[in-house]
Design a protein around this motif. Sequence first.
Motif, PDB file in Angstrom:
ATOM      1  N   TYR A  99      42.915  47.829  64.006  1.00 33.11           N
ATOM      2  CA  TYR A  99      42.003  48.506  63.074  1.00 33.11           C
ATOM      3  C   TYR A  99      41.365  47.512  62.111  1.00 33.11           C
ATOM      4  N   PHE A 100      42.186  46.653  61.491  1.00 29.43           N
ATOM      5  CA  PHE A 100      41.639  45.698  60.531  1.00 29.43           C
ATOM      6  C   PHE A 100      40.780  44.633  61.203  1.00 29.43           C
ATOM      7  N   ASP A 101      41.134  44.262  62.429  1.00 31.03           N
ATOM      8  CA  ASP A 101      40.289  43.323  63.166  1.00 31.03           C
ATOM      9  C   ASP A 101      38.915  43.934  63.420  1.00 31.03           C
ATOM     10  N   ALA A 102      38.887  45.228  63.744  1.00 31.06           N
ATOM     11  CA  ALA A 102      37.610  45.908  63.979  1.00 31.06           C
ATOM     12  C   ALA A 102      36.789  45.989  62.696  1.00 31.06           C
ATOM     13  N   LYS A 103      37.451  46.288  61.578  1.00 34.13           N
ATOM     14  CA  LYS A 103      36.741  46.326  60.298  1.00 34.13           C
ATOM     15  C   LYS A 103      36.119  44.965  59.985  1.00 34.13           C
ATOM     16  N   HIS A 104      36.868  43.942  60.208  1.00 34.58           N
ATOM     17  CA  HIS A 104      36.354  42.600  59.919  1.00 34.58           C
ATOM     18  C   HIS A 104      35.195  42.253  60.850  1.00 34.58           C
ATOM     19  N   ARG A 105      35.360  42.566  62.121  1.00 33.68           N
ATOM     20  CA  ARG A 105      34.341  42.207  63.103  1.00 33.68           C
ATOM     21  C   ARG A 105      33.014  42.907  62.813  1.00 33.68           C
ATOM     22  N   TYR A 106      33.071  44.185  62.460  1.00 34.39           N
ATOM     23  CA  TYR A 106      31.848  44.957  62.284  1.00 34.39           C
ATOM     24  C   TYR A 106      31.258  44.884  60.878  1.00 34.39           C
ATOM     25  N   PHE A 107      32.104  44.717  59.861  1.00 33.31           N
ATOM     26  CA  PHE A 107      31.595  44.872  58.495  1.00 33.31           C
ATOM     27  C   PHE A 107      31.590  43.599  57.636  1.00 33.31           C
ATOM     28  N   ALA A 108      32.376  42.604  58.004  1.00 30.08           N
ATOM     29  CA  ALA A 108      32.398  41.387  57.191  1.00 30.08           C
ATOM     30  C   ALA A 108      31.011  40.754  57.058  1.00 30.08           C
ATOM     31  N   PRO A 109      30.223  40.665  58.139  1.00 29.44           N
ATOM     32  CA  PRO A 109      28.871  40.095  57.983  1.00 29.44           C
ATOM     33  C   PRO A 109      28.015  40.884  56.998  1.00 29.44           C
ATOM     34  N   THR A 110      28.147  42.212  57.017  1.00 28.43           N
ATOM     35  CA  THR A 110      27.390  43.043  56.085  1.00 28.43           C
ATOM     36  C   THR A 110      27.831  42.806  54.652  1.00 28.43           C
ATOM     37  N   LEU A 111      29.138  42.728  54.438  1.00 28.09           N
ATOM     38  CA  LEU A 111      29.662  42.499  53.093  1.00 28.09           C
ATOM     39  C   LEU A 111      29.166  41.175  52.517  1.00 28.09           C
ATOM     40  N   ARG A 112      29.045  40.178  53.377  1.00 26.90           N
ATOM     41  CA  ARG A 112      28.604  38.859  52.902  1.00 26.90           C
ATOM     42  C   ARG A 112      27.139  38.858  52.482  1.00 26.90           C
ATOM     43  N   THR A 113      26.363  39.796  52.996  1.00 18.55           N
ATOM     44  CA  THR A 113      24.939  39.843  52.659  1.00 18.55           C
ATOM     45  C   THR A 113      24.633  40.767  51.480  1.00 18.55           C
ATOM     46  N   MET A 114      25.617  41.542  51.036  1.00 17.47           N
ATOM     47  CA  MET A 114      25.386  42.473  49.936  1.00 17.47           C
ATOM     48  C   MET A 114      25.324  41.735  48.608  1.00 17.47           C
ATOM     49  N   ALA A 115      24.541  42.278  47.680  1.00 19.50           N
ATOM     50  CA  ALA A 115      24.434  41.690  46.355  1.00 19.50           C
ATOM     51  C   ALA A 115      25.777  41.792  45.642  1.00 19.50           C
ATOM     52  N   PRO A 116      26.111  40.814  44.801  1.00 16.81           N
ATOM     53  CA  PRO A 116      27.396  40.824  44.095  1.00 16.81           C
ATOM     54  C   PRO A 116      27.661  42.114  43.334  1.00 16.81           C
ATOM     55  N   GLU A 117      26.644  42.654  42.673  1.00 21.71           N
ATOM     56  CA  GLU A 117      26.849  43.888  41.911  1.00 21.71           C
ATOM     57  C   GLU A 117      27.132  45.076  42.826  1.00 21.71           C
ATOM     58  N   GLN A 118      26.603  45.019  44.046  1.00 18.64           N
ATOM     59  CA  GLN A 118      26.837  46.097  45.002  1.00 18.64           C
ATOM     60  C   GLN A 118      28.282  46.066  45.514  1.00 18.64           C
ATOM     61  N   THR A 119      28.774  44.875  45.852  1.00 16.22           N
ATOM     62  CA  THR A 119      30.148  44.781  46.325  1.00 16.22           C
ATOM     63  C   THR A 119      31.128  45.087  45.190  1.00 16.22           C
ATOM     64  N   ARG A 120      30.788  44.655  43.991  1.00 16.88           N
ATOM     65  CA  ARG A 120      31.658  44.938  42.849  1.00 16.88           C
ATOM     66  C   ARG A 120      31.764  46.439  42.608  1.00 16.88           C
ATOM     67  N   LYS A 121      30.652  47.147  42.755  1.00 18.04           N
ATOM     68  CA  LYS A 121      30.657  48.601  42.594  1.00 18.04           C
ATOM     69  C   LYS A 121      31.531  49.254  43.661  1.00 18.04           C
ATOM     70  N   LEU A 122      31.450  48.752  44.881  1.00 14.13           N
ATOM     71  CA  LEU A 122      32.268  49.281  45.973  1.00 14.13           C
ATOM     72  C   LEU A 122      33.745  49.019  45.705  1.00 14.13           C
ATOM     73  N   GLU A 123      34.066  47.809  45.289  1.00 11.22           N
ATOM     74  CA  GLU A 123      35.453  47.473  44.980  1.00 11.22           C
ATOM     75  C   GLU A 123      36.008  48.351  43.863  1.00 11.22           C
ATOM     76  N   ALA A 124      35.189  48.597  42.838  1.00 12.42           N
ATOM     77  CA  ALA A 124      35.620  49.442  41.734  1.00 12.42           C
ATOM     78  C   ALA A 124      35.868  50.872  42.208  1.00 12.42           C
ATOM     79  N   ALA A 125      35.052  51.340  43.147  1.00  6.07           N
ATOM     80  CA  ALA A 125      35.224  52.696  43.680  1.00  6.07           C
ATOM     81  C   ALA A 125      36.527  52.805  44.467  1.00  6.07           C
ATOM     82  N   ILE A 126      36.875  51.750  45.205  1.00  4.81           N
ATOM     83  CA  ILE A 126      38.129  51.759  45.965  1.00  4.81           C
ATOM     84  C   ILE A 126      39.325  51.708  45.025  1.00  4.81           C
ATOM     85  N   VAL A 127      39.238  50.892  43.977  1.00  4.43           N
ATOM     86  CA  VAL A 127      40.304  50.845  42.975  1.00  4.43           C
ATOM     87  C   VAL A 127      40.493  52.222  42.361  1.00  4.43           C
ATOM     88  N   ALA A 128      39.387  52.882  42.003  1.00  9.76           N
ATOM     89  CA  ALA A 128      39.458  54.220  41.403  1.00  9.76           C
ATOM     90  C   ALA A 128      40.086  55.216  42.366  1.00  9.76           C
TER      91      ALA A 128
END
Length: 212
Positions: A99-128
Amino acid sequence: ALQKKHFTLFFVWWDLFAEFLLALFKADEAEFLPEMKSVLTELPDEFAADRRKARVDQFMDLIRTIDSMRCKRTGVFGSSSLRSALKVVQSLTKALKKYFDAKHRYFAPTLRTMAPEQTRKLEAAIVASLLKEPHGSQLVALWTRPLGSTAWSYERTSFLNRLPLSQGSKVVRAKHFTVVDRMVKEVVESGAMALEAVDRIVMGVDERFAQW
């Protein structure tokens, strides 16, 4: 030889682990995957709704199998042995790695292209999302384990949560992580390695994702 204390020790580790695993899936459904879909327009087939449901059902079956081995009255194993439970944990480990290998394979490239404020907002939502759970501060400590500090989570939540997060981190270090060390020392080598593997994969939430 395996003793009663080893059965009890296993479930000290298992109870928080199972809560963490289920909380992560909830966070994926509520926060992570919707954000990925908003960026990608469509999710990969591997993460289509029917496949996600089948995957969660598989995990739930494995979790229920382990829980069924416990005697509810005493909180320790009934007729089943610790070795039987560890075989199920090994199956769970393989499924989680996939499962985690699939998440990395499909989404890591997208995460690397997202703006810092966008990823920070996502991380904050997961923490919440994690903080909503009964042992939320401990779950956040598990999720951020590869970072080695509570500062990251402090920056992604209200200052009112800082004390609970600090306390949760201390509890996890003192009571959860040490369980695996004790199992390594006290239980047969094959069983200890099974616990160590699943702890490394899940409690680290795949360290590559800690590098957003």
